[in-house]
Write a protein that holds these residues in place. Structure first.
Motif, PDB file in Angstrom:
ATOM      1  N   ASN A 182       0.851  -1.193   0.000  1.00 19.25           N
ATOM      2  CA  ASN A 182       0.000   0.000   0.000  1.00 19.25           C
ATOM      3  C   ASN A 182       0.887   1.243   0.000  1.00 19.25           C
ATOM      4  O   ASN A 182       1.756   1.386   0.866  1.00 19.25           O
ATOM      5  N   ILE A 332     -11.086  10.509   3.451  1.00 18.36           N
ATOM      6  CA  ILE A 332     -10.670   9.395   4.302  1.00 18.36           C
ATOM      7  C   ILE A 332     -10.402   8.170   3.445  1.00 18.36           C
ATOM      8  O   ILE A 332      -9.393   7.475   3.615  1.00 18.36           O
ATOM      9  N   PHE A 333     -11.303   7.901   2.499  1.00 15.76           N
ATOM     10  CA  PHE A 333     -11.138   6.753   1.605  1.00 15.76           C
ATOM     11  C   PHE A 333      -9.846   6.878   0.804  1.00 15.76           C
ATOM     12  O   PHE A 333      -9.062   5.933   0.716  1.00 15.76           O
ATOM     13  N   THR A 336      -6.463   6.175   2.649  1.00 18.61           N
ATOM     14  CA  THR A 336      -6.020   4.821   2.975  1.00 18.61           C
ATOM     15  C   THR A 336      -5.007   4.290   1.973  1.00 18.61           C
ATOM     16  O   THR A 336      -4.278   3.344   2.270  1.00 18.61           O
ATOM     17  N   GLN A 413      -8.427  10.002   9.848  1.00 23.19           N
ATOM     18  CA  GLN A 413      -7.610   9.954   8.635  1.00 23.19           C
ATOM     19  C   GLN A 413      -7.593   8.535   8.085  1.00 23.19           C
ATOM     20  O   GLN A 413      -7.675   7.556   8.838  1.00 23.19           O
ATOM     21  N   GLY A 414      -7.442   8.429   6.778  1.00 24.62           N
ATOM     22  CA  GLY A 414      -7.481   7.130   6.130  1.00 24.62           C
ATOM     23  C   GLY A 414      -6.401   6.178   6.603  1.00 24.62           C
ATOM     24  O   GLY A 414      -6.614   4.961   6.662  1.00 24.62           O
ATOM     25  N   ARG A 415      -5.237   6.697   6.969  1.00 26.77           N
ATOM     26  CA  ARG A 415      -4.127   5.827   7.364  1.00 26.77           C
ATOM     27  C   ARG A 415      -4.440   5.023   8.623  1.00 26.77           C
ATOM     28  O   ARG A 415      -3.819   3.990   8.872  1.00 26.77           O
ATOM     29  N   TYR A 416      -5.402   5.486   9.422  1.00 29.21           N
ATOM     30  CA  TYR A 416      -5.747   4.766  10.644  1.00 29.21           C
ATOM     31  C   TYR A 416      -6.356   3.395  10.353  1.00 29.21           C
ATOM     32  O   TYR A 416      -6.376   2.531  11.231  1.00 29.21           O
ATOM     33  N   PHE A 417      -6.872   3.201   9.132  1.00 29.04           N
ATOM     34  CA  PHE A 417      -7.560   1.962   8.812  1.00 29.04           C
ATOM     35  C   PHE A 417      -6.680   0.982   8.031  1.00 29.04           C
ATOM     36  O   PHE A 417      -7.127  -0.128   7.717  1.00 29.04           O
ATOM     37  N   ILE A 418      -5.453   1.373   7.733  1.00 29.70           N
ATOM     38  CA  ILE A 418      -4.560   0.495   6.975  1.00 29.70           C
ATOM     39  C   ILE A 418      -4.257  -0.797   7.732  1.00 29.70           C
ATOM     40  O   ILE A 418      -4.250  -1.881   7.121  1.00 29.70           O
ATOM     41  N   SER A 421      -6.773  -3.535   7.170  1.00 32.84           N
ATOM     42  CA  SER A 421      -7.061  -3.874   5.773  1.00 32.84           C
ATOM     43  C   SER A 421      -6.654  -5.304   5.467  1.00 32.84           C
ATOM     44  O   SER A 421      -7.176  -5.924   4.535  1.00 32.84           O
TER      45      SER A 421
END
Length: 471
Positions: A182, A332-333, A336, A413-418, A421
């Motif tokens: 990613n 946010i999307f 990621t 922030q999107g990076r919080y959901f990496i 994944s």
């Protein structure tokens, strides 16, 4: 020596060349070089504070203190460490300015340097960076060189953990490897950010769980190793406690219900206990974020009127009724996969979608004799994912939003959901193979698509910064 076209054709068909290991290694190294040389210093979110935290750890300083200034109470940078003034000057360099080695400070003046929102981050997030800084200091390297050594060690540690995780992962290793590539994950790993260890550690934990699914018998060691890692992950990111639900993926015939309850309860108590113990020595969030919100009051309001938060979350981020969230949700999307710098350097959405499509394609490339993911298993994975998302939104709602706010949930922030994944390949695993394409062809497609994404990323960074580092 001549190189014939037939040899190139042979290279494309050679199964010994097109393997997961060589493919992942080559793409990882190339991607890493892009971020290492084209991304200027201190350009990941909160990186100055991450570097300060790592530098303090390299000197054996773990527990933050309050600023000695009498008027600092309640300010954003009120807590941190006493460090050399050269550290303070280095992190104070403005983006786009010169990053020359700072002049030696013969007096070695010690000043207070604040760590803002990452004050309470766990020490494990910064061990690789601290080792790099300490090594540079031993050899008398400049502050800039120490910084790049910290970035390099962080990147190498991420690579090592991910390699182990890919080897252990029992489902689509190719899809798992693509997720580890990613662009934002590599962007964080090639910096001094503590988020890289969170991502790598989560990938390793999920791989350990899938390994349990593939084994005929589960030993106590398997639960102890994964449970110990989960406890560390909760220290690094408390919302990862939702990953504990993954133990229910293990069939009862391999891990009986009494053993699940015993081990699950033990792991939960240890995780929560260690987290509370760590925070006992840290600074209260109430003090760190008091300039922006009131976490204690926000929590109290939620306990008495939970629908305020739930309505906010559902209306703004699921239904998209708010004009603010209609803009905030897509960011946010995109974050990621393709938002760099201080969330100011976006990768064009066409490349974001290309990466996502590649991930779906590679995740459908099943391994031989991989465990069967039942619909119940997929439900458990979905609940874990959804629970993590909700907890993450609430955690940010608590510390960045005024009590009782209903307009949006700022700070996400999107990076919080990496990190989570890596659960998605489990949702895509099916008993029946939906793609019959050969592994070699899948590797070739992955190589071509990732090369395009790497090229687009390199162009995006260079166009944004016009920066190439030479230490």
């Amino acid at each position: 020596m001549t190189f014939k076209l037939g040899q190139l054709h042979h290279f494309g068909r050679n199964k010994e060349i097109w393997t997961k290991t060589t493919l992942f290694t080559f793409l990882f190294v190339l991607f890493s070089l892009v971020f290492f040389f084209l991304n200027p210093p201190l350009q990941t979110p909160d990186e100055p504070q991450h570097f300060i935290k790592a530098y303090a750890l390299s000197e054996g300083k773990i527990f933050p203190i309050q600023s000695p200034e009498t008027n600092s109470s309640g300010k954003w940078n009120s807590y941190g460490f006493m460090l050399e003034a050269s550290v303070n000057r280095f992190v104070g360099v403005q983006p786009g300015k010169e990053y020359q080695p700072l002049p030696a400070d013969k007096a070695k003046k010690i000043v207070f340097t604040g760590t803002a929102g990452i004050t309470n981050y766990f020490v494990l997030n910064y061990i690789p960076q601290a080792i790099g800084i300490a090594a540079g200091r031993v050899f008398g390297a400049s502050m800039l060189t120490q910084y790049y050594l910290a970035r390099f060690l962080n990147l190498i540690c991420y690579l090592f953990i991910i390699f182990v995780a890919i080897r252990l992962f029992a489902f689509s290793k190719l899809g798992f490897g693509v997720l580890a590539l990613n662009p934002v994950a590599i962007f964080l790993a090639a910096s001094t950010s503590g988020d890289a260890m969170i991502i790598a550690g989560t990938f390793l934990f999920v791989a350990l769980i899938t390994r349990c699914l593939a084994k005929e018998k589960i030993a106590n060691y398997d639960i102890m190793s994964s449970g110990g890692l989960l406890a560390l992950l909760v220290l690094m990111k408390p919302t990862l406690i939702m990953l504990g639900l993954l133990y229910f993926l293990i069939p009862n015939k391999k891990l009986s219900i009494p053993r699940k309850l015993l081990w699950g309860g033990t792991i939960l108590l240890i995780s929560v206990g260690l987290y509370e113990l760590w925070n006992h020595f840290m600074i209260s969030q109430q003090l760190v974020y008091q300039q922006f919100a009131n976490p204690k009051l926000q929590t109290s309001i939620f306990l008495h009127h939970p629908m305020i938060f739930i309505d906010n979350f559902v209306n703004n981020f699921i239904l998209g009724n708010s004009g603010v969230s209609m803009q905030y949700g897509p960011s946010i999307f995109q974050g990621t996969v393709g938002t760099f710098g201080w969330l100011t350097v976006p990768l064009q959405m066409r490349w974001v979608w290309l990466f996502i499509l590649l991930f779906i394609f590679t995740s459908l490339q099943q391994e031989e004799n991989q465990p069967h993911s039942t619909w119940l298993n997929k439900l458990i994975v979905f609940v874990s994912l959804f629970g993590f998302v909700v907890l993450t939104f609430f955690a940010l709602y608590q510390i960045w939003n005024q009590p009782g706010s209903t307009q949006a949930i700022l700070g996400v922030q999107g990076r919080y959901f990496i990190p989570v994944s890596c659960l998605v390949p489990l949702l895509l695993a099916n008993k029946v193979k939906h793609l019959t394409i050969s592994k070699v062809r899948a590797y070739q497609i992955t190589f071509v698509v990732m090369m395009v994404i790497i090229g687009a990323t390199a162009w995006t960074l260079y166009h944004a910064y016009h920066f190439i580092v030479f230490i």
